[in-house]
Write a protein that holds these residues in place. Structure first.
Motif, PDB file in Angstrom:
ATOM      1  N   ILE A 196       0.859  -1.105   0.133  1.00  0.00           N
ATOM      2  CA  ILE A 196       0.108  -0.058   0.071  1.00  0.00           C
ATOM      3  C   ILE A 196       1.065   1.073   0.062  1.00  0.00           C
ATOM      4  N   THR A 197       2.101   1.070   0.503  1.00  0.00           N
ATOM      5  CA  THR A 197       2.850   2.265   0.465  1.00  0.00           C
ATOM      6  C   THR A 197       3.534   2.841  -0.965  1.00  0.00           C
ATOM      7  N   ASP A 198       3.223   2.016  -1.944  1.00  0.00           N
ATOM      8  CA  ASP A 198       3.590   2.282  -3.150  1.00  0.00           C
ATOM      9  C   ASP A 198       2.402   3.382  -3.705  1.00  0.00           C
ATOM     10  N   TYR A 199       1.415   3.388  -3.141  1.00  0.00           N
ATOM     11  CA  TYR A 199       0.388   4.287  -3.299  1.00  0.00           C
ATOM     12  C   TYR A 199       0.305   5.426  -2.270  1.00  0.00           C
ATOM     13  N   SER A 200       1.086   5.525  -1.370  1.00  0.00           N
ATOM     14  CA  SER A 200       1.046   6.700  -0.324  1.00  0.00           C
ATOM     15  C   SER A 200       0.736   8.122  -1.110  1.00  0.00           C
ATOM     16  N   GLU A 201       1.490   8.390  -1.816  1.00  0.00           N
ATOM     17  CA  GLU A 201       1.485   9.603  -2.547  1.00  0.00           C
ATOM     18  C   GLU A 201       0.344   9.981  -3.290  1.00  0.00           C
ATOM     19  N   GLU A 202      -0.322   9.029  -4.012  1.00  0.00           N
ATOM     20  CA  GLU A 202      -1.614   8.864  -4.545  1.00  0.00           C
ATOM     21  C   GLU A 202      -2.923   9.040  -3.569  1.00  0.00           C
ATOM     22  N   LEU A 203      -2.562   8.112  -3.005  1.00  0.00           N
ATOM     23  CA  LEU A 203      -3.840   8.174  -1.820  1.00  0.00           C
ATOM     24  C   LEU A 203      -3.846   9.369  -0.863  1.00  0.00           C
ATOM     25  N   LEU A 204      -2.748  10.035  -0.777  1.00  0.00           N
ATOM     26  CA  LEU A 204      -2.677  11.334   0.028  1.00  0.00           C
ATOM     27  C   LEU A 204      -3.340  12.452  -1.040  1.00  0.00           C
ATOM     28  N   ALA A 205      -2.828  12.541  -2.229  1.00  0.00           N
ATOM     29  CA  ALA A 205      -3.007  13.666  -3.054  1.00  0.00           C
ATOM     30  C   ALA A 205      -4.576  13.458  -3.359  1.00  0.00           C
ATOM     31  N   ALA A 206      -5.188  12.269  -3.565  1.00  0.00           N
ATOM     32  CA  ALA A 206      -6.274  12.083  -4.168  1.00  0.00           C
ATOM     33  C   ALA A 206      -7.587  12.610  -2.951  1.00  0.00           C
ATOM     34  N   LEU A 207      -7.022  12.674  -1.913  1.00  0.00           N
ATOM     35  CA  LEU A 207      -7.996  13.071  -0.620  1.00  0.00           C
ATOM     36  C   LEU A 207      -8.644  14.373  -1.405  1.00  0.00           C
ATOM     37  N   ASP A 208      -7.892  15.292  -1.991  1.00  0.00           N
ATOM     38  CA  ASP A 208      -8.293  16.666  -2.517  1.00  0.00           C
ATOM     39  C   ASP A 208      -9.396  16.382  -3.525  1.00  0.00           C
ATOM     40  N   THR A 209      -9.635  15.046  -4.132  1.00  0.00           N
ATOM     41  CA  THR A 209     -10.678  14.968  -5.151  1.00  0.00           C
ATOM     42  C   THR A 209     -11.850  14.540  -4.420  1.00  0.00           C
TER      43      THR A 209
END
Length: 864
Positions: A196-209
């Motif tokens: 899941i850590t491979d997706y850290s950046e995306e999971l964080l950034a996508a909260l804005d969507t």
RNA sequence: GCCGGGAUGGCGGAAUUGGUAGACGCACGGGACUCAAAAUCCCGCGCCCUUAAAAGCGUGAGGGUUCGAGUCCCUCUCCCGGCACCA
């Protein structure tokens, strides 16, 4: 004709038959029609529904019915989160296999859900413990293995040395095994992890969507993912004649010149190395490794440490710095080692003070004195470097840049982004879960089960006894042939975390009948979920895993969207009073509130509480979530049987807004029941007039003043109620229903026109909340065949018009009364009218008026 | 400990953007109907002083901004949820 008495059992049963016969709740794909996928978190089949379920599914059903009436093609499915620990516990207690216990519970709870009249499409029902569902867990696991998203490494678990079994955190009480009572140990075992850590950046950034998610949930997820910027620093040392480097991560490299020690976790290699020929240290490291693995426990432990006797060099000054082992250092975060700056970190300070380590100030904050002499001052605020040589006078940003540059120049550090999020360990040493589809072969290693051998079926007749995983004792499950070489091999007996099951079930509802593939084209129609509803306790784990899983499926080409849940409603918990008595050994016996009499004084305030059976007093422990341990649960079944589903639903919606906690109240339920009886009686009393009356809009021009006023009130309340619906404020929608009925009841019975229109508005407004009674009254009064096919009521602008309006009059900000002004009055006219009003005169005569504030439609404030 | 949230009459709660605090309901008090009870209906109901009116006080505590604060800002207290193997 309408019976004079409201008999919920009869009309609810009849409504269920009609809905079932007409397939009213089936959801079919209709291309072109706007869809609305309304999903409540599926229940764990624990035995019977509890009030939290009733609340959750009522909220979902209100939204479902409301959106159907608004013209959407709505899907509301239901299923069972059927794997998990409680089934194994029940098995241990009763000797029944978890499968039988689970299926029996599902059958009973399904009956209960049906009796509540939820508009669920039961054709799509699924249960995660069925091979037809979990085979796709296994299938996707294998795809993830191929892609390297699943990998194997060791992980730490709670080990009960007596039962020789792995314990869940829940089974560890005060650091001891729940059944054996012995101190739990930490043990490292091989496990499978998902990246899941491979997706850290995306999971964080996508909260804005996700504008449809509550901010608090997004904040919690962002903090959980925990992106932080800092510097990875190397502290060189020599061990066994070899030059090595102790790595630490810090977000406060500006305090580097204030390092007075370093601390490593007990599991850190340096700790093991130092403990090799230091028995006292070895004992301390062992002590740290005992006890629970839970972060909450670790963080609250008394800070303990021991010097290793090893020293590392400060990367910039070369000064020798002693390395300690500290129980507050987590191996799982950063490098498992920290630099100790007691002058500017609370935990380092506490540690340094306890062990007499040096404390140095290297940051100065303007206006904030630092009192070193007192030895109780530290601060973590950002400021300017002092006592830091060439970095003196630099602020945070400049000092970080300068120090990072210098560290890089000597090869001992660089800027780094670190995450708090860890990979997801999915292996469970438990029986009642999805078997992990792997085979261990002496020659070929870990071999995936070929797709054509899926599903790996879990035997359903095992009875766990608390001593390890019963699958290990099943020769016919364990023994198998290696798919690669054909030689005898051993099947993996670990099962998957049940969060795997719940990470994608929402997609499966679209195609639950497909046994050829995990998902199909129907997913494109229904997904993503438009409205997801569930408890706030799932704010992080379940929702984060689902967001991760969705992205994995997307990257495999199975899904075409990024976020599974467009809108999220986190419902509050259901609470009830807690009554108890202390028994001999300081333990408490809890009594169900239904068995307690509460006495009140003439003002209604509570004076005493006694147990009904013996009349002796009991103590109150306030209110808390309904639970077995506090014996304060209320069985929804008894309520449904006595007052009907509509009363249960109406009370749930009325007692509190969906996102807040809801306090149970028997008399509140009584009030809900009373209201529905009044609603019924209104219809029954006016049956003849209304069923003969002209349906449709009441025309203003023909109305008397009385009628117009009543009609205005109805439309005014409706306007507010529609706003509240859009905000999911169902408690005020319920109260709007009461207000409308109050207004209509105040009108004489002969005012048929307004009554007919008003009651039709009322029935449509309430039918998402109390579908049975509204469904029945609607057709019985001749409004139409099916209230759910009727148009949603909208307030009429003309009904709201009025000639005069009331404005609040304030004198210097204090409310003194109100004045009436024409609705069309301008600001200037209002000011004049306000000044001339007798009320204002009383206060402003002889005073100096400094200023007049006019808020149109609201108030006038004369400041003197 | 860390992260998130909450606190309004005797109780649950209401108060779109700062604009009449307490809608709606519960409990309680008084009355009507009834042989009686249940059910139902009517009236009252934040606190304080009072026959009443008027005034004063009042949204966990303390401070601030504003003509005006439940709502915004700062500090604090208590309660609840989560903390990676409960679901």
């Amino acid at each position: 004709m309408l019976a004079s008495q409201y008999r919920p059992q009869e009309i609810e049963k009849q409504a269920h038959l009609e809905w079932e016969a007409s397939g009213a709740h089936r959801a079919m794909e209709v291309p072109g029609k706007p869809k609305y996928y309304c999903l409540s978190m599926f229940p764990y089949p624990s035995g019977k529904l509890h009030m939290g379920h009733v609340r959750n599914y009522t909220i979902g059903d209100v939204l479902t019915r409301y959106h159907r009436m608004r013209g959407y093609n709505v899907l509301q499915p239901m299923g069972w989160d059927a794997f998990g620990l409680p089934a194994e516990n029940a098995a241990m207690a009763n000797g029944v296999p978890p499968a039988k216990w689970t299926y029996d519970n599902i059958a009973y709870m399904k009956k209960q859900l049906k009796s509540l009249g939820f508009a669920i499409d039961w054709e799509r029902e699924l249960a995660t413990c069925k091979p037809s569902y979990y085979r796709w867990n296994q299938w996707l696991f294998l795809r993830m293995l191929e892609k390297g998203i699943v990998y194997k490494k060791t992980g730490v678990v709670n080990w009960d040395p007596v039962d020789q079994t792995v314990l869940a955190n829940e089974q560890v009480i005060d650091g001891r095994g729940w059944r054996t009572g012995v101190m739990v140990e930490k043990r490292e075992i091989p496990m499978y992890y998902m990246r899941i850590t491979d997706y850290s950046e995306e999971l964080l950034a996508a909260l804005d969507t996700l504008p449809g998610w509550p901010d608090r949930v997004k904040t919690m997820q962002a903090n959980w993912i925990g992106k932080s910027h800092g510097v990875n620093i190397g502290f060189p040392y020599t061990l066994d004649g070899k030059r090595q480097v102790l790595r630490v991560f810090t977000t406060r490299v500006d305090t580097l010149m204030g390092v007075t020690f370093c601390a490593v976790a007990a599991e850190h290699p340096l700790a093991s190395a130092a403990a090799k020929d230091n028995s006292k240290l070895a004992a301390f490291v062992d002590e740290c490794k005992r006890g629970s693995v839970m972060e909450a426990d670790l963080a609250q432990m008394e800070k303990k440490g021991m010097a290793t006797g090893l020293f590392v060099a400060h990367p910039l000054t070369g000064k020798q710095i002693e390395v300690w082992v500290g129980n507050y250092v987590l191996m799982s975060y950063g490098e498992g080692a920290v630099m100790g700056v007691p002058g500017h970190d609370e935990r380092d300070f506490a540690f340094a003070k306890k062990y007499g380590l040096a404390i140095e100030q290297v940051i100065e904050v303007a206006g904030k004195p630092y009192c070193m002499a007192a030895w109780q001052e530290w601060y973590a605020d950002y400021g300017v470097c002092v006592n830091s040589g060439k970095y003196d006078g630099m602020d945070f940003d400049r000092s970080v840049d300068a120090i990072a540059t210098d560290l890089k120049a000597v090869g001992l550090g660089e800027k780094q982004t670190t995450w708090r999020l860890r990979d997801w360990g999915i292996s469970r040493q438990r029986y009642w879960g999805t078997p992990i589809p792997l085979i261990h072969c002496a020659g070929c290693g870990d071999v995936p089960v070929p797709d054509d051998q899926l599903p790996v079926v879990l035997p359903e007749d095992c009875v766990p006894d608390g001593s390890g995983n019963p699958l290990n004792k099943r020769a016919e499950f364990v023994n198998c042939a290696c798919p690669k070489c054909g030689k005898p091999a051993r099947r993996e007996t670990d099962t998957m975390d049940t969060f795997v099951d719940s990470s994608w079930y929402y997609s499966r509802y679209a195609c639950a009948d497909n046994n050829q593939s995990m998902v199909d084209d129907r997913v494109k129609y229904w997904l993503p979920v438009d409205q997801y509803i569930g408890g706030i306790e799932h704010a992080i784990l379940h929702l984060l895993y689902s967001r991760f899983w969705t992205r994995v499926m997307r990257n495999l080409g199975l899904l075409q969207f990024d976020e599974p849940f467009t809108n999220l409603l986190t419902q509050g918990m259901v609470l009830n009073e807690i009554f108890f008595r202390k028994t001999g050994e300081g333990r408490s016996t809890y009594f169900n509130p239904a068995d307690v009499d509460v006495r009140v004084d003439e003002k209604g305030a509570r004076t005493a509480a006694t147990l009904k059976s013996d009349g002796l007093p009991v103590e109150s422990a306030g209110i808390g979530t309904m639970s077995k341990s506090k014996n304060n649960g209320v069985d929804p079944q008894a309520l449904i049987e006595r007052c009907g589903a509509d009363t249960a639903r109406f009370f749930m919606m009325f007692a509190a807004p969906p996102e807040q906690t809801l306090e149970w109240s028997d008399s509140g339920v009584e009030g809900a029941y009373r209201f529905l009886r009044r609603l019924w009686r209104f219809g029954a009393d006016r049956h003849d007039a209304i069923s003969k009356g002209i349906k449709g809009t009441a025309h203003c021009s023909k109305l008397s003043e009385n009628q117009a006023a009543a009609r205005r009130e109805v439309h005014l309340v409706l306007k507010q109620a529609n706003y509240d619906f859009s905000k999911f404020q169902f408690n005020t929608v319920a109260s709007a229903g009461m207000k409308i009925l109050n207004a209509l009841e105040r009108l004489p019975e002969s005012e048929t026109t307004v009554n007919t229109e008003g009651f039709s508005i009322l029935l449509r407004l309430l039918c998402p909340l109390t579908p049975h009674v509204c469904f029945h009254l609607w057709s019985a009064l001749g409004y139409g065949k099916n209230v759910f096919s009727a148009a949603w009521p909208e307030p009429e602008a003309r009904a709201l018009e009025q000639d005069e309006m009331e404005l609040v009059l304030q004198i210097s900000g204090k409310t003194r009364g109100s004045i009436r002004v024409p609705s069309q009055a301008t600001r200037e006219q209002i000011e004049v009218l306000a000044h001339r009003s007798p009320l204002a005169m009383k206060y402003i005569v002889g005073q100096n008026v400094k200023k007049v504030v006019v808020v149109p439609g609201r108030l006038v404030n004369i400041v003197i």
